[in-house]
Design a protein around this motif. Structure first.
Motif, PDB file in Angstrom:
ATOM      1  N   TYR B 342       0.857   4.976  -7.306  1.00 44.96           N
ATOM      2  CA  TYR B 342      -0.216   5.721  -6.644  1.00 44.96           C
ATOM      3  C   TYR B 342       0.347   6.704  -5.622  1.00 44.96           C
ATOM      4  CZ  TYR B 342      -4.122   6.554  -3.432  1.00 44.96           C
ATOM      5  OH  TYR B 342      -5.064   7.135  -2.617  1.00 44.96           O
ATOM      6  N   LEU B 343       1.306   6.221  -4.821  1.00 49.04           N
ATOM      7  CA  LEU B 343       1.895   7.074  -3.780  1.00 49.04           C
ATOM      8  C   LEU B 343       2.662   8.234  -4.392  1.00 49.04           C
ATOM      9  CD1 LEU B 343       3.100   4.324  -1.287  1.00 49.04           C
ATOM     10  CD2 LEU B 343       1.077   5.779  -1.096  1.00 49.04           C
ATOM     11  N   ARG B 344       3.412   7.933  -5.488  1.00 48.79           N
ATOM     12  CA  ARG B 344       4.134   9.020  -6.159  1.00 48.79           C
ATOM     13  C   ARG B 344       3.150  10.051  -6.682  1.00 48.79           C
ATOM     14  NH1 ARG B 344       7.977   5.268  -7.917  1.00 48.79           N
ATOM     15  NH2 ARG B 344       6.712   4.801  -9.751  1.00 48.79           N
ATOM     16  N   GLY B 345       2.046   9.547  -7.205  1.00 45.85           N
ATOM     17  CA  GLY B 345       1.000  10.436  -7.708  1.00 45.85           C
ATOM     18  C   GLY B 345       0.441  11.351  -6.626  1.00 45.85           C
ATOM     19  N   ARG B 346       0.431  10.863  -5.375  1.00 47.58           N
ATOM     20  CA  ARG B 346      -0.047  11.675  -4.252  1.00 47.58           C
ATOM     21  C   ARG B 346       1.066  12.522  -3.653  1.00 47.58           C
ATOM     22  NH1 ARG B 346      -5.191   9.985  -2.090  1.00 47.58           N
ATOM     23  NH2 ARG B 346      -4.782  11.732  -0.712  1.00 47.58           N
ATOM     24  N   GLY B 347       2.220  12.531  -4.306  1.00 49.94           N
ATOM     25  CA  GLY B 347       3.325  13.374  -3.837  1.00 49.94           C
ATOM     26  C   GLY B 347       4.102  12.776  -2.674  1.00 49.94           C
ATOM     27  N   LEU B 348       3.925  11.480  -2.408  1.00 47.19           N
ATOM     28  CA  LEU B 348       4.625  10.841  -1.289  1.00 47.19           C
ATOM     29  C   LEU B 348       5.942  10.260  -1.788  1.00 47.19           C
ATOM     30  CD1 LEU B 348       1.410   9.278   0.085  1.00 47.19           C
ATOM     31  CD2 LEU B 348       2.962  10.582   1.529  1.00 47.19           C
ATOM     32  N   LYS B 349       7.018  10.978  -1.518  1.00 45.29           N
ATOM     33  CA  LYS B 349       8.314  10.551  -2.036  1.00 45.29           C
ATOM     34  C   LYS B 349       8.977   9.505  -1.161  1.00 45.29           C
ATOM     35  CE  LYS B 349       8.904  15.069  -4.021  1.00 45.29           C
ATOM     36  NZ  LYS B 349       9.189  16.408  -3.482  1.00 45.29           N
ATOM     37  N   GLU B 350       8.764   9.610   0.125  1.00 43.08           N
ATOM     38  CA  GLU B 350       9.404   8.666   1.044  1.00 43.08           C
ATOM     39  C   GLU B 350       8.322   7.992   1.889  1.00 43.08           C
ATOM     40  OE1 GLU B 350      12.211  11.027   3.279  1.00 43.08           O
ATOM     41  OE2 GLU B 350      13.753  10.663   1.772  1.00 43.08           O
ATOM     42  N   PRO B 351       7.575   7.077   1.279  1.00 39.70           N
ATOM     43  CA  PRO B 351       6.412   6.522   1.968  1.00 39.70           C
ATOM     44  C   PRO B 351       6.790   5.737   3.227  1.00 39.70           C
ATOM     45  CG  PRO B 351       6.849   5.330  -0.079  1.00 39.70           C
ATOM     46  CD  PRO B 351       7.759   6.517  -0.065  1.00 39.70           C
ATOM     47  N   CYS B 352       6.147   6.092   4.327  1.00 41.29           N
ATOM     48  CA  CYS B 352       6.302   5.357   5.580  1.00 41.29           C
ATOM     49  C   CYS B 352       4.934   4.816   5.963  1.00 41.29           C
ATOM     50  CB  CYS B 352       6.819   6.277   6.684  1.00 41.29           C
ATOM     51  SG  CYS B 352       8.540   6.744   6.461  1.00 41.29           S
ATOM     52  N   LEU B 353       4.862   3.503   6.117  1.00 39.70           N
ATOM     53  CA  LEU B 353       3.597   2.844   6.432  1.00 39.70           C
ATOM     54  C   LEU B 353       3.212   3.079   7.890  1.00 39.70           C
ATOM     55  CD1 LEU B 353       1.385   0.879   5.406  1.00 39.70           C
ATOM     56  CD2 LEU B 353       2.881  -1.002   6.120  1.00 39.70           C
ATOM     57  N   LEU B 354       1.970   3.486   8.090  1.00 31.92           N
ATOM     58  CA  LEU B 354       1.437   3.671   9.449  1.00 31.92           C
ATOM     59  C   LEU B 354       0.209   2.794   9.586  1.00 31.92           C
ATOM     60  CD1 LEU B 354       1.319   5.309  12.164  1.00 31.92           C
ATOM     61  CD2 LEU B 354      -0.086   6.987  10.935  1.00 31.92           C
ATOM     62  N   VAL B 355       0.324   1.748  10.405  1.00 36.11           N
ATOM     63  CA  VAL B 355      -0.820   0.872  10.635  1.00 36.11           C
ATOM     64  C   VAL B 355      -1.509   1.306  11.920  1.00 36.11           C
ATOM     65  CG1 VAL B 355      -1.561  -1.483  11.153  1.00 36.11           C
ATOM     66  CG2 VAL B 355       0.190  -1.078   9.412  1.00 36.11           C
ATOM     67  N   LEU B 356      -2.802   1.537  11.832  1.00 35.34           N
ATOM     68  CA  LEU B 356      -3.585   1.905  13.008  1.00 35.34           C
ATOM     69  C   LEU B 356      -4.703   0.882  13.196  1.00 35.34           C
ATOM     70  CD1 LEU B 356      -3.957   5.768  12.384  1.00 35.34           C
ATOM     71  CD2 LEU B 356      -2.274   4.607  13.827  1.00 35.34           C
ATOM     72  N   GLY B 357      -4.949   0.519  14.445  1.00 35.56           N
ATOM     73  CA  GLY B 357      -6.021  -0.441  14.741  1.00 35.56           C
ATOM     74  C   GLY B 357      -6.792  -0.008  15.973  1.00 35.56           C
ATOM     75  N   TRP B 358      -8.106  -0.030  15.849  1.00 39.78           N
ATOM     76  CA  TRP B 358      -8.966   0.359  16.975  1.00 39.78           C
ATOM     77  C   TRP B 358      -9.836  -0.823  17.365  1.00 39.78           C
ATOM     78  CZ3 TRP B 358      -8.167   3.055  12.497  1.00 39.78           C
ATOM     79  CH2 TRP B 358      -7.597   4.332  12.600  1.00 39.78           C
TER      80      TRP B 358
END
Lengths: 544, 544
Positions: B342-358
């Motif tokens: 899925y990530l490759r399909g979105r053009g994300l070659k070097e995926p870095c996870l960003l967790v956000l919490g509010w």
């Protein structure tokens, strides 16, 4: 150096800015109000020139200082020395008008670099010379009084030539500024980089970067930009035993935060030569607006809720009924009778002025933030003009005071901070203490700095000056206020300790706190040359 | 006292929570990954019981301590002493498994009140007994190692019985808590008042209020709730020369902020017995969401912009490519192959996870804040499940580490912070240093605490454990990382100094900084009984 002309101008400006009796006049209706409320008479009290003793700087010390800063930058002439004789407290102004004893430094030393500052301190330690670091000279607590303690002589170490923007890191948004930069000059240097410090205390026009850090200053926009200590990323401190630099990271758990030991050290631990500051993009849109709340209690609760909801405006300022009345009366252009009628019509019996100001990158941002702030705020907006009027006059306090001094008014401010649950009781007890001490007088109060857990209280006092003992009159009043504050709030929220609050420090930080300060001082200033009599109660200055 | 049963349970729990080899198993694909990437072999390495020497607490000291806390509360049995022998660093765990020398306290002393703590310190100073303050025992930097320095014996001063919520001021939103309260228990006591501290470091389940303050802790939600030092309104510190209380107001200019000298003092200046904390209403709505950014540089810039726009989520956590890959692989339930596609399909070659919490008071507030955060954030949302998965496993680190220890992995974390302009260079140089030292290994990194001017970097290291010299293997790697950090960032952003970082402190705070710490220690702890060898480099502990 490229800044010689500008600096020479500023050195002279420092002199010009003092000793010239203000020619500003108070509007007639202001005088009328004062006569009605304080029993002020009709007598003008002209200033007398204070006595200035000869310099007692020893010849060998003079020679050694000359060698460090160059002969033109050790000044012993009367005007230079008088220009750095104390700060801007009411008692300072009285002394400068010839009432009471004025302590005058034996010389003014003007170093050009951080290295020269360190060398000056070394020389002073060797020659038994006390050092009073001098920035804008705007202390109102005796912080720059030329006290020599047990030293043979005392110099004012004027940092006016340390006026460089050292570096800007636009990615990290950090600017390194030399300590002698006056705030407007610092802003002028940062402007081409697109940045601002955003620190605007009432002393803004004259106060310096180093002075802000040395005294834990808080600006009028502290709710938005933070207190000065919140902005400090790093410090460079000259001490008699060498230079000390701090500030490796935006936050750290590498032991206690020693930066916070330097900030607020009031020249007693060393002389700040550079300060690294977090800066922010200059705001594009600023909106100031006046509101009115019905009664102090409701107003204070409203400000508390804003702070606890974390939606404070960048400037948030609540005046009590007395301050509101005087402010509106003194602002001559305002049709106050019409305004009062309007407020009565809206059911506001005890109008308390609430000035709110938002800074932002766009109209949309300011609009959004304003919406967050005023949501649920039970206040009547009086629109932008009243906010703008406040902003326009925001630095006028000192000039107004000069004018009031001229017509025989005892005029001074004092401030504190405490937790919300004690705020109204503390305001009442300080007002009572001041009234008991001064008799007929006007005591005004505002909250100008609000936090989730509490707020500051800033008092302005106006009374008819006691012609026989003006110094004693205020000392009694100040002591009464100090006693009311001590044990309930802090003895100073943003004016610092200086000489005037030193007697109250032990009650606030404990005997162990004083012992800790003294031990730090002994380590950094073993012979006790640095700013004797300031900060540390009882004048613990010598090594032990 | 009413809390006797609960406390007894917690005392035993402290013991039970240690020495029990973890039975948790790693999923097979995790083991496979480790074997592929670190050269991990197939050998289980069972723990051996460490050697425990007899107690060398002198009889008269024992009698005097008994007199203060009562005979049942000075313990010299093997289990009690072993239960407080060091913290939870990798080296601590190795030592507890029989590798390397384990320092074991001669006794465990369990005072019940702040007054008893002061009395214990006085007795220890009189009887030449070193004191290691002990809260949750979660130090990962040697902060609770039972070092006796030049003293005849050493006790662990366990604060578990100081477990009271002393008071709540709901108007000022300040709670006074005793130092021995574990974080979950503190939250449980505050809940009926509607308040939370909001401090959730990975050590949350065991760490205590006093420990947080003593080490300048930062929780996972520090962007929203602040670092622990930002929450501290006041402190009560027991020292061998008496008690010291600080905290008169929410902010003050009454000299340096001495509270910030106590916070982070790691038991070397005194023992915190009570901490006054700013508390906030418990959140009603919490939303966690996973995002993916393409590449570390883009991710770090995105977090920087959030910090500088002041729209950070309360939890903001950016993993680098390596950490993202391992996280997704270890989270067995995730269809990682599908996700990667899925990530490759979105053009994300070097995926870095960003967790956000509010966290917020309402859906609307959280929605509004989320909108502010994600505006202009070039990241692909993976939705709430990934965010919730992170939240679910947020305190699992220590347990995972236990499991990894069992299968022969060298596993440790270390952290730093620096300004934004240096953040990527520092990350790279620490990674390089660790790889050079360890050879085949996995080095993962994340930003978990962001500020306007910079951020923290948190590294997790996995390598095959050196069976012959596991202690030496990590010491070399840790030293290499320390050298890479020193002079570029802080040696610790939230783990503190302890014994492990003491050699790097002088490079960060200067020789004058060390001299200042030593002078403060001499004032508060003249005989040097407090936590010898911690914080202050070179073990400057005795009076001078």
């Amino acid at each position: 150096m490229c800044h010689t002309v500008a600096v020479t101008e500023r050195i002279d400006h420092t002199l010009r800015g003092r000793w010239t009796p203000s020619t500003a006049e108070l509007p007639p209706h202001a005088l009328k109000l004062l006569r009605q409320r304080t029993g002020l008479g009709d007598v003008r009290t002209p200033a007398r020139a204070p006595e200035v003793p000869g310099s007692s700087l020893a010849a060998d010390a003079r020679t050694a200082l000359d060698a460090v800063v160059g002969p033109g930058f050790v000044r012993v002439d009367r005007d230079s020395r008088l220009g750095r004789a104390g700060g801007l407290s009411y008692l300072d102004l009285l002394r400068q008008r010839g009432d009471g004893d004025l302590a005058v430094p034996d010389a003014v030393v003007l170093p050009a670099t951080p290295e020269q500052v360190t060398d000056v301190l070394r020389v002073c330690a060797e020659h038994d010379v006390a050092v009073v670091p001098f920035g804008g000279g705007t202390s109102v607590v005796g912080g720059v009084a030329a006290v020599r303690g047990d030293k043979a002589s005392v110099i004012a170490l004027d940092l006016v030539r340390l006026d460089q923007l050292v570096s800007v890191d636009p990615v990290s948004r950090i600017a390194v500024l030399q300590a002698g930069l006056p705030a407007p000059e610092a802003e002028r240097l940062l402007a081409p980089h697109g940045f601002t410090i955003g620190h605007v205390p009432q002393s803004y026009e004259r106060a310096t970067i180093g002075g802000f850090a040395a005294t834990r200053s808080a600006g009028q926009a502290s709710s938005g930009y933070g207190r000065f200590e919140d902005m400090v990323e790093g410090v460079r401190l000259a001490t008699p035993v060498g230079e000390w630099r701090l500030g490796a990271a935006p936050a750290s758990a590498a032991g206690p935060d020693l930066k916070q030991l330097v900030i607020g050290s009031e020249g007693a631990f060393g002389v700040l030569t550079e300060v690294s500051l977090r800066v922010r993009p200059r705001s594009v849109v600023e909106r100031y607006e006046g509101f009115v709340v019905d009664g102090w209690e409701r107003g204070a609760s409203a400000v508390r809720r804003l702070a606890q909801r974390r939606v404070l405006a960048d400037v948030t300022r609540l005046s009590d009924v007395d301050e509101t009345e005087v402010s509106l009366s003194l602002a001559g252009g305002w049709k106050t009778a019409a305004l009062k009628g309007y407020l009565r019509g809206r059911g506001l019996k005890e109008p308390c002025l609430l000035v709110l100001g938002w800074h932002g990158a766009s109209e949309a941002e300011v609009k959004r933030r304003r919406r967050e702030t005023v949501r649920g705020l039970r206040a009547v907006s009086l629109g932008k003009p009243l906010g703008e009027a406040w902003r326009h006059g925001r630095f006028n306090g000192p000039r107004q005071r000069d004018a009031l001094m001229e017509v025989g008014v005892c005029v001074e401010t004092l401030e504190t901070a405490t937790h919300w649950s004690r705020i109204s009781r503390l305001r009442e007890s300080v007002r009572e203490a001041l009234r008991d001490a001064l008799g007929e007088c006007i005591v005004m109060c505002h909250i100008s700095h609000a936090y989730e857990t509490g707020a500051s209280l800033y008092f302005t006092v106006l009374a008819a000056r006691d012609a026989d003992d003006p110094v004693g009159q205020w000392q009694v009043a100040k002591a009464a206020a100090g006693e009311a504050i001590s044990g309930v709030g802090t003895i100073s929220h943003h004016h610092a300790v200086g000489t005037d609050h030193a007697p109250y420090l032990e009650a606030e930080i404990g005997a162990l706190g004083v012992a800790v300060l003294a031990s730090v001082k002994r380590t950094l200033d073993p012979t006790g040359v640095l700013n004797p009599g300031k900060l540390i109660p009882g004048g613990i200055v010598s090594g032990g």
